[in-house]
Design an enzyme around this catalytic site. Sequence first.
Site, PDB file in Angstrom:
ATOM      1  N   ALA A 193      48.470  46.976  46.398  1.00 44.39           N
ATOM      2  CA  ALA A 193      48.033  47.771  47.542  1.00 44.39           C
ATOM      3  C   ALA A 193      46.743  48.479  47.179  1.00 44.39           C
ATOM      4  O   ALA A 193      46.630  49.054  46.104  1.00 44.39           O
ATOM      5  CB  ALA A 193      49.109  48.786  47.940  1.00 44.39           C
ATOM      6  N   ASP A 339      30.479  45.770  44.794  1.00 37.83           N
ATOM      7  CA  ASP A 339      31.657  46.567  44.462  1.00 37.83           C
ATOM      8  C   ASP A 339      32.458  45.893  43.348  1.00 37.83           C
ATOM      9  O   ASP A 339      33.631  45.569  43.526  1.00 37.83           O
ATOM     10  CB  ASP A 339      32.526  46.742  45.714  1.00 37.83           C
TER      11      ASP A 339
END
Length: 704
Positions: A193, A339
């Site tokens: 998650a 990123d």
Amino acid sequence: MRLLVPSSPPIHSFPATPQLIFRWKPPPPRTITRATSRLDLDAFTQKSGYLFELSALEAESLTDYSPSRVAAIYRRKPLVLLRRLIQIGTTFGKWFGDRYVDNLKEQSDQMFKVRAAELRRILVELGPAYIKIAQAISSRPDLIPPEYLDELSLLQDRITPFSTEVAFSTIEEELGLQIDELFSEISPEPVAAASLGQVYQARLRRSGQVVAVKVQRPGVQAAIALDILILRFLAGVVKRAGKFNTDLQAVVDEWASSLFKEMDYKKEANNGVKFRRLYGGIKDVYVPNMYLEHTTRRVLVMDWVEGQKLSEVKDLYLVEVGVYCSFNQLLENGFYHADPHPGNLFRTYDGKLAYIDFGMMGEFKQELRDGFIEACLHLVNRDFDALSKDFVTLGLLPPTADKEAVTKALTGVFKDAVAKGARNISFGDLSGNLGTTMYKFKFRIPSYFSLVIRSLAVLEGIAINSNPNYKVLGSTYPWIAKKVLTDSSPQLKSSLQALLYKDGVFRIDRLESLLAESLRARTEKALIKTQRDEANSREGYKEILSFTLTEKGAFVREILLEEFSKGLDALGLATLDSVTSVATTRIPFAGLFSFSLMTKEDMVNLTTLRRLMILLSGGESNERPHKEVNQDSISKDNQGARIEEASLSLLSDQPASVSEIMTVLSIIPELPPEMQQQLLRLPADLAGRLISRASARTIRRIFL
């Protein structure tokens, strides 16, 4: 409705174990009902669920980032905005208050780890925007205390997941099919998650391929939009209060724009396809396949990747592969991963570097890429005057800045950082006293630049975990040197010309440095070495020779031929002077009328010839590094001595030269036919230059 799922979660189900990342061996299936899915809320939803209450029209308007649209939406919701401000203020206020009390009680050290854990919990509760900010700095062990680093690193893949019931409903709603029509198996709980979504492992019913299914967190766009509105307002206040030259709001907008693109999984999938096309062919780089037919704005399906996070394994080779891949992204194609935090870089079990997230990408324009290369080149070579001009090109300095004063300031800031050479330059070294200089001369950080620097800084941060002395800029410089030597860009050719010549004098030491560094630009495991003795090997000689004979090496080849012709011409004059000197010693009183054909320029050319012979033989010059021959320093009194010294040096090197000739002869058959033909044309080209130069000198001396 009933569907087939594995009897238990995969080995790497949430919470993640650091040893086995995304590894799954599907057990025999069993059936479960949708009703048994977990419905408990994560901390962020519990704290901030009110943020999700947008109309369908408002939610649709947030598909792309627009500061005016975001402001228009929340201008109509003042109570929501006020409640969020109070929530953020009280949450952080309490934490800072506790830290202040710890300090008063002299318990800061004892409570440090506790406060670090509290900060992580606070960031999770406040939501994706703050998690993203924390992730941006969580890969810098050289900048963050270890306790905070340990806690913030948990934000990479251990954020509390939202309801699987909601996730499965989102999949069905977005793809227009029932879960059991899409997948023959799917994990009953998310295996990871993150701040924007969570991942399930599944097997496609139609093809049987094991895939990762990423589902977006509900309400995430509304929450992020509001937090960005607040951050943008604060950036404006800070800029005005601190009199910053950088447009902080533009920096926030650039980050926000990338973040909104990351929340559109269709764009992410297309980014992945492009990334795979551009970089998937690089040795030991793996880019998973995207399933566009099963991807929407809120659901993404891609190949499953098995491996470990790169930050959890000490594999400097793969870090080098990452540096090389980043070089290609930033300086070759301009399409780069903005990123690359540790959760997005994996070491697969077959030893490859895998990229698994393509939501936040950046574009680096050609003129900026060339400017960045030139800046690195000038920094390493301590050319701070040219570096100040590069900063104007890159948009870091206004054109009206005082270049002379900036050069002086940069010399003071960078001279220590580059004193140990290109291989030892780090971002930490460069940032030492730069802040004061940037403020004084009104530096500004362009919005694009923050993502570029972050991309490289994160990679260096990962490497530092394995090797505290690792320098990503030092590892990137060989590729920069190779590109400068081989690129056809007129801007880089002009930069190379300016680098190698000063006031018309060839600076051989800089060519030596560029060639030596370019030989380090490799990614094969057996060839990653930084020792100079690589260049001394036969392989190093072959590489230099091959490079100068290729089309990419044409510009450098022209420079070498020109300098060789100057040197051989000077050697001829030196030989003639030596013969004349020997002859005149036998004639009485001839010494009173002695003269030399050699000029100061010829002396410099003779010294350059000697160093070129050593360079192209793969040897190492005995000259001190960065020593430049000054024509004015060669007086008439010592000119004869210098001629004799240079001539003797060339003669003393003759045995080595014979060996070098034999090395060349042994390598020639190994070269491709086109290179052999190019090599055969060189003597005629060199002879033509010599004749032209000798003729011009004769005419000049007769008539001038």
